[in-house]
Scaffold this motif. Sequence first.
Motif, short mmCIF file in Angstrom:
data_model
loop_
_atom_site.label_atom_id
_atom_site.label_comp_id
_atom_site.label_asym_id
_atom_site.label_seq_id
_atom_site.Cartn_x
_atom_site.Cartn_y
_atom_site.Cartn_z
N PRO A 107 0.74 -1.10 -0.24
CA PRO A 107 0.05 0.01 -0.08
C PRO A 107 0.98 1.20 -0.11
N ARG A 108 0.31 2.31 -0.67
CA ARG A 108 1.17 3.53 -0.82
C ARG A 108 1.19 4.16 0.69
N LEU A 176 -5.21 -6.55 -7.07
CA LEU A 176 -6.40 -5.80 -6.33
C LEU A 176 -6.47 -5.90 -4.90
N GLN A 179 -4.76 -3.23 -3.31
CA GLN A 179 -5.47 -1.74 -3.75
C GLN A 179 -6.62 -1.58 -2.79
N LEU A 197 -3.00 2.13 -10.96
CA LEU A 197 -2.76 1.28 -9.44
C LEU A 197 -1.95 2.27 -8.77
N LYS A 198 -0.86 3.07 -9.42
CA LYS A 198 0.29 3.71 -8.59
C LYS A 198 -0.25 4.73 -8.02
N ARG A 200 -2.42 3.89 -5.50
CA ARG A 200 -2.80 3.24 -4.49
C ARG A 200 -1.72 2.36 -4.00
N VAL A 201 -0.62 2.08 -4.67
CA VAL A 201 0.30 1.29 -4.38
C VAL A 201 1.64 1.62 -4.61
#
Length: 255
Positions: A107-108, A176, A179, A197-198, A200-201
Amino acid sequence: MTGRLLTGLFLPALLLSGGAQAAALTVFAASSLTDAFTEIGRDFDRQTGNRTTFQFAGSQTLRTQLENGARADVFASASDTQFTPLVGKVVAARQVFARNTLTVIVPRGSARVRTLADLTRPGLRIVIAAPGVPAGEYTRQLLAAVDRAGTYGQDYAARFMKNVVSEEPNVRQVALKVQLGEADAAVVYTSDVTPALKARVQAVALPSRFAALTPYPVGVTLDSRSAPQARAFVAYLLSPDGQRTLRKWGFRAAR
């Protein structure tokens, strides 16, 4: 003459040389190809007049469908394991059109995983692809390589697998889970870290000695009803334009 112009001239000529008309094509493709092939299909159809539709799923699922009589014109797999047994039986030949490599996503903003060593910390929730799924096969090969190297201590793979809470049927579902906040880390392809996606992660790069480049083979099916157009689609994948789009979505060059 630019690569784009060459491609634009080559594909219609390829179709016309065989007396082929535009056709409806069905392409079975690994789920990791979803974004790249969606764009490639749109560009290919615009240049040739074909109507290309895709069925995206895990390569093992698509292989089973083809072996049980499902009709497609092209099969693009994320692994030779799921492709090579079909050569001469379902597909005419094998060509590698791209390569990929694994990465870890978290996760980001998370600071729990910074290296491979962190993936064995007790209580971490990891998601990987299931056995038989190409990304799952390559993840297990990665773990075996780490064990052989001894870089992160004994029984690294066993300690890693203790933290695995889910094994998914395709790599997009693996991504997913992170995410949606249902996993602390996941092993996916670098191409799965899409622009969407970037947000969120974040990716944790693997040491290059463990991150092997994996081939993506493609072939025209033996029972294709539109073989000239199917061969033109494969040719487009290998063309400068096709390779450019694949690189845009995180894939490596075919050669």
